[in-house]
Structure formats: C-alpha cells, structure tokens
Design an enzyme around this catalytic site. Structure first.
Site, mmCIF file in Angstrom:
data_model
loop_
_atom_site.group_PDB
_atom_site.id
_atom_site.type_symbol
_atom_site.label_atom_id
_atom_site.label_comp_id
_atom_site.label_asym_id
_atom_site.label_seq_id
_atom_site.Cartn_x
_atom_site.Cartn_y
_atom_site.Cartn_z
ATOM 1 N N ARG A 12 0.843 -1.202 0.000
ATOM 2 C CA ARG A 12 0.000 0.000 0.000
ATOM 3 C C ARG A 12 0.877 1.251 0.000
ATOM 4 O O ARG A 12 2.026 1.215 0.438
ATOM 5 C CB ARG A 12 -0.859 0.046 1.266
ATOM 6 C CG ARG A 12 -1.848 -1.075 1.338
ATOM 7 C CD ARG A 12 -3.007 -0.720 2.258
ATOM 8 N NE ARG A 12 -2.634 -0.648 3.651
ATOM 9 C CZ ARG A 12 -3.110 0.257 4.517
ATOM 10 N NH1 ARG A 12 -3.962 1.178 4.123
ATOM 11 N NH2 ARG A 12 -2.733 0.248 5.770
ATOM 12 N N ILE A 14 3.279 4.348 -0.193
ATOM 13 C CA ILE A 14 4.653 4.496 -0.682
ATOM 14 C C ILE A 14 5.267 3.120 -0.925
ATOM 15 O O ILE A 14 5.964 2.901 -1.919
ATOM 16 C CB ILE A 14 5.494 5.300 0.332
ATOM 17 C CG1 ILE A 14 5.020 6.756 0.391
ATOM 18 C CG2 ILE A 14 6.985 5.248 -0.022
ATOM 19 C CD1 ILE A 14 5.697 7.600 1.481
ATOM 20 N N GLY A 84 5.356 1.627 8.373
ATOM 21 C CA GLY A 84 5.306 2.656 9.404
ATOM 22 C C GLY A 84 3.869 2.996 9.747
ATOM 23 O O GLY A 84 2.957 2.824 8.935
ATOM 24 N N GLN A 144 3.519 14.648 17.211
ATOM 25 C CA GLN A 144 4.236 13.450 16.731
ATOM 26 C C GLN A 144 5.519 13.195 17.525
ATOM 27 O O GLN A 144 6.539 12.814 16.949
ATOM 28 C CB GLN A 144 4.573 13.598 15.250
ATOM 29 C CG GLN A 144 3.366 13.379 14.338
ATOM 30 C CD GLN A 144 3.789 13.009 12.935
ATOM 31 O OE1 GLN A 144 4.649 13.651 12.354
ATOM 32 N NE2 GLN A 144 3.182 11.965 12.390
ATOM 33 N N TYR A 147 6.375 9.557 16.785
ATOM 34 C CA TYR A 147 6.747 9.315 15.386
ATOM 35 C C TYR A 147 8.081 9.978 15.057
ATOM 36 O O TYR A 147 8.968 9.376 14.438
ATOM 37 C CB TYR A 147 5.630 9.876 14.506
ATOM 38 C CG TYR A 147 5.743 9.610 13.022
ATOM 39 C CD1 TYR A 147 5.228 8.440 12.463
ATOM 40 C CD2 TYR A 147 6.311 10.550 12.166
ATOM 41 C CE1 TYR A 147 5.295 8.223 11.095
ATOM 42 C CE2 TYR A 147 6.385 10.335 10.805
ATOM 43 C CZ TYR A 147 5.867 9.168 10.268
ATOM 44 O OH TYR A 147 5.937 8.958 8.907
ATOM 45 N N PRO A 177 10.967 11.216 3.279
ATOM 46 C CA PRO A 177 9.914 11.885 2.517
ATOM 47 C C PRO A 177 9.278 13.017 3.313
ATOM 48 O O PRO A 177 9.203 12.967 4.542
ATOM 49 C CB PRO A 177 8.869 10.783 2.284
ATOM 50 C CG PRO A 177 9.521 9.499 2.659
ATOM 51 C CD PRO A 177 10.575 9.849 3.662
HETATM 52 N N1 CAA Z 1 1.000 23.325 14.792
HETATM 53 C C1 CAA Z 1 0.418 24.107 15.731
HETATM 54 N N2 CAA Z 1 -0.764 23.818 16.269
HETATM 55 C C2 CAA Z 1 -1.381 22.692 15.865
HETATM 56 C C3 CAA Z 1 -0.828 21.841 14.903
HETATM 57 C C4 CAA Z 1 0.401 22.209 14.359
HETATM 58 N N3 CAA Z 1 0.976 21.481 13.418
HETATM 59 N N4 CAA Z 1 -1.664 20.790 14.722
HETATM 60 C C5 CAA Z 1 -2.718 21.009 15.537
HETATM 61 N N5 CAA Z 1 -2.536 22.160 16.202
HETATM 62 C C6 CAA Z 1 -3.431 22.768 17.162
HETATM 63 C C7 CAA Z 1 -4.893 22.757 16.683
HETATM 64 O O1 CAA Z 1 -5.147 23.832 15.807
HETATM 65 C C8 CAA Z 1 -5.643 22.846 17.995
HETATM 66 O O2 CAA Z 1 -5.588 24.165 18.449
HETATM 67 P P1 CAA Z 1 -6.937 24.918 18.900
HETATM 68 O O3 CAA Z 1 -7.503 24.092 20.018
HETATM 69 O O4 CAA Z 1 -6.471 26.274 19.318
HETATM 70 O O5 CAA Z 1 -7.816 24.927 17.674
HETATM 71 C C9 CAA Z 1 -4.757 22.013 18.891
HETATM 72 O O6 CAA Z 1 -3.461 21.988 18.328
HETATM 73 C C10 CAA Z 1 -5.228 20.567 18.863
HETATM 74 O O7 CAA Z 1 -5.667 20.361 20.077
HETATM 75 P P2 CAA Z 1 -6.662 19.144 20.328
HETATM 76 O O8 CAA Z 1 -6.615 18.892 21.784
HETATM 77 O O9 CAA Z 1 -7.981 19.400 19.685
HETATM 78 O O10 CAA Z 1 -5.923 17.991 19.548
HETATM 79 P P3 CAA Z 1 -6.442 16.577 19.190
HETATM 80 O O11 CAA Z 1 -6.289 15.689 20.361
HETATM 81 O O12 CAA Z 1 -7.783 16.656 18.548
HETATM 82 O O13 CAA Z 1 -5.362 16.185 18.103
HETATM 83 C C11 CAA Z 1 -4.133 16.429 16.066
HETATM 84 C C12 CAA Z 1 -5.406 16.759 16.834
HETATM 85 C C13 CAA Z 1 -3.824 14.948 16.159
HETATM 86 C C14 CAA Z 1 -2.979 17.200 16.654
HETATM 87 C C15 CAA Z 1 -4.436 16.870 14.632
HETATM 88 O O14 CAA Z 1 -4.503 18.276 14.609
HETATM 89 C C16 CAA Z 1 -3.413 16.422 13.617
HETATM 90 O O15 CAA Z 1 -3.513 15.313 13.101
HETATM 91 N N6 CAA Z 1 -2.427 17.294 13.308
HETATM 92 C C17 CAA Z 1 -1.452 16.993 12.261
HETATM 93 C C18 CAA Z 1 -0.286 16.201 12.806
HETATM 94 C C19 CAA Z 1 0.626 15.857 11.654
HETATM 95 O O16 CAA Z 1 1.107 16.704 10.937
HETATM 96 N N7 CAA Z 1 0.862 14.566 11.435
HETATM 97 C C20 CAA Z 1 1.623 14.142 10.312
HETATM 98 C C21 CAA Z 1 0.933 12.969 9.708
HETATM 99 S S1 CAA Z 1 1.614 12.526 8.117
HETATM 100 C C22 CAA Z 1 2.976 11.672 8.467
HETATM 101 O O17 CAA Z 1 3.298 11.409 9.579
HETATM 102 C C23 CAA Z 1 3.785 11.231 7.302
HETATM 103 C C24 CAA Z 1 5.080 11.890 7.274
HETATM 104 O O18 CAA Z 1 6.084 11.237 7.539
HETATM 105 C C25 CAA Z 1 5.211 13.293 6.855
#
Ligand code: CAA
Length: 240
Positions: A12, A14, A84, A144, A147, A177
C-alpha cells in the site's frame, strides 16, 4: 543479475510504489503487510508481486517470514524498511500505547528486519538497506513526539550501520519523505492540511512514485559509493 528485494509495508501507499518500481527495474520482489488481506490480495493480482503477512514489530515473525521469502525467491539482496504507522496526539494526550506502537513498528521494526538479513548480506558481500524515515524525524512535528523520535532514530540506526556494512559491500541509507499523497494523510484535519501544503515550496503533496524513484536509485548497483546518507524528498519544505 536478478536481485531479490523485500519491501515492508509493500502493498500500500509508498511501499506499493516502491515494490512496483523495483519490479520494473528487474528485481524479484516480495512485499510484507501487517493486516489488510484484501488490499494485499488485490495488489498481488494487479502486480504479480507476492505478499507475506507479518508484524515487523515481532522479531520471531520477521525471522520466520524472511526465511520463507528466501526459500521462495532466494537470498534478500535489497531490504526496504518502509512499514510505518502514526498515532498522533499532543504529548499531554499521548498514551504509553501510542508511544510503544510507533516505536515498536517504526524503529524496532528496522532492527527486527535488518538483523535477519544482515548475516547473509555480509557473507555474500553485497546488500542494500534503505529505510523510509520522514521529514518529521528531521524537524519534529506537533503531535508526533513518538513518530518523530522513531524516525530520527531510523537516521541514527542508518548512520551507524552504514559504517559496519561499508567494508562488506553493504550500503545503508535513508530516504526522508515529506508529506506524500497516501492514506496516511487521511487522519489530518483539513484546516491543518491546508497549513501543511501552504508550507511546501513546490505547492503540492509529493507522490508515492517520487519516493520510489529515490529508493530505486539507492538500491541500484550505481549507488555503491553512497552510504549513510539521508536523501530528503520533501518539495523543499525542510532543507538540511
Ligand atoms: N502546529 C500548531 N498547532 C497545531 C498543529 C500544528 N501542526 N496541529 C494542531 N494544532 C493545534 C490545533 O489547531 C488545535 O488548536 P486549537 O484548540 O487552538 O484549535 C490544537 O493543536 C489541537 O488540540 P486538540 O486537543 O484538539 O488535539 P487533538 O487531540 O484533537 O489532536 C491532532 C489533533 C492529532 C494534533 C491533529 O490536529 C493532527 O492530526 N495534526 C497533524 C499532525 C501531523 O502533521 N501529522 C503528520 C501525519 S503525516 C505523516 O506522519 C507522514 C510523514 O512522515 C510526513
């Protein structure tokens, strides 16, 4: 010469693109998967690439699974540690289960897989070990901690093992990546996704095939002088 390549998480995202690209280069490819039988069967039907089910977090399962692959296809020349998972949560909400699941798969999985092909590669004086890290192991990422710690660990693993493999004809490298258009993105809220894409200078997500091309290069005989490197493929989002 036909090389045997083993790609974890290779049915699946990448991993699937990597499996197909290595096959297109003339390798005999085996792909592992952890859970999704339906997708694995569809992948084998589509590509002719054999799939094997085991959990890379389980050392004995890796040992037995690799023995089966080698019985079927021959000794593994190219190992791609791609499997991963994410369990994203802000640190104050992150549980021990979130932490352990990600470390066990994304970091210990490299040990479990590589340790079980290393002896054979040393004996045959050839090997390619390519692990898929992440931009977030290089720069860190909100929500993360688990991660990013594992993916940074993958880079340290690689730099150390590269030194041990060099005299034995084994190269060990990492591809890091950026954000790639796969199922893994589906957990990211839309608002956050817009911010992420806005921060990528090329203005788009990467495609799995773009990562696969980096891997096939590092796997090739032409890349024999490249070891211990981290090849970033992130659309300019983070430059090291
Ligand atoms: N920077 C700053 N603030 C962030 C943020 C970021 N990157 N991501 C989320 N926030 C903030 C939200 O805006 C929210 O703020 P408010 O309450 O003021 O609106 C707060 O953090 C989130 O608080 P919650 O308690 O509501 O969080 P949650 O328990 O619902 O979790 C989350 C939400 C899991 C953090 C979700 O926002 C998310 O998935 N964020 C992205 C994380 C990310 O980038 N993951 C990468 C995945 S891809 C990957 O991993 C592949 C790779 O190798 C690149």
């Amino acid at each position: 010469m036909t090389r045997v390549a083993l790609v974890t998480g290779g049915s699946r995202g990448i991993g699937a693109a990597i499996s197909k690209a290595l096959k297109a280069q003339g390798c005999e490819v085996a792909a592992t998967y952890a859970g999704n039988d339906e997708r694995a069967t569809a992948f084998t039907d589509e590509t002719g690439i054999k799939t094997y089910k085991w959990d890379v977090a389980d050392y004995e399962a890796c040992k037995n699974g690799i023995a089966q692959v080698e019985a079927d296809l021959g000794p593994v020349d190219i190992l791609v540690n791609n499997a991963g998972i994410t369990r994203d949560a802000p640190f104050h909400k992150m549980t021990a289960e979130h932490w352990n699941a990600v470390i066990d798969t994304n970091l210990t999985g490299l040990f479990n897989m590589t340790h079980n092909v290393w002896g054979g590669m040393r004996e045959r004086k050839f090997g390619r070990v390519i692990s898929i890290s992440s931009i977030n192991g290089q720069k860190g990422q909100f929500a993360q901690v688990n991660y990013a710690a594992a993916k940074a660990g993958d880079i340290g693993f690689t730099k150390s093992l590269a030194q041990e493999g060099a005299r034995a004809g084994i190269t060990v490298n990492v591809v890091a990546p950026g954000y790639i258009n796969t199922d893994m993105m589906s957990t990211i809220p839309e608002k956050i996704m817009d911010q992420i894409v806005g921060a990528i200078p090329v203005g788009r997500l990467g495609e799995a095939e773009e990562i696969a091309r980096a891997v096939t290069f590092l796997a090739s005989d032409d890349a024999g002088f490249i070891t211990g490197s981290t090849l970033s493929a992130n659309g300019g989002q983070y430059m090291v």
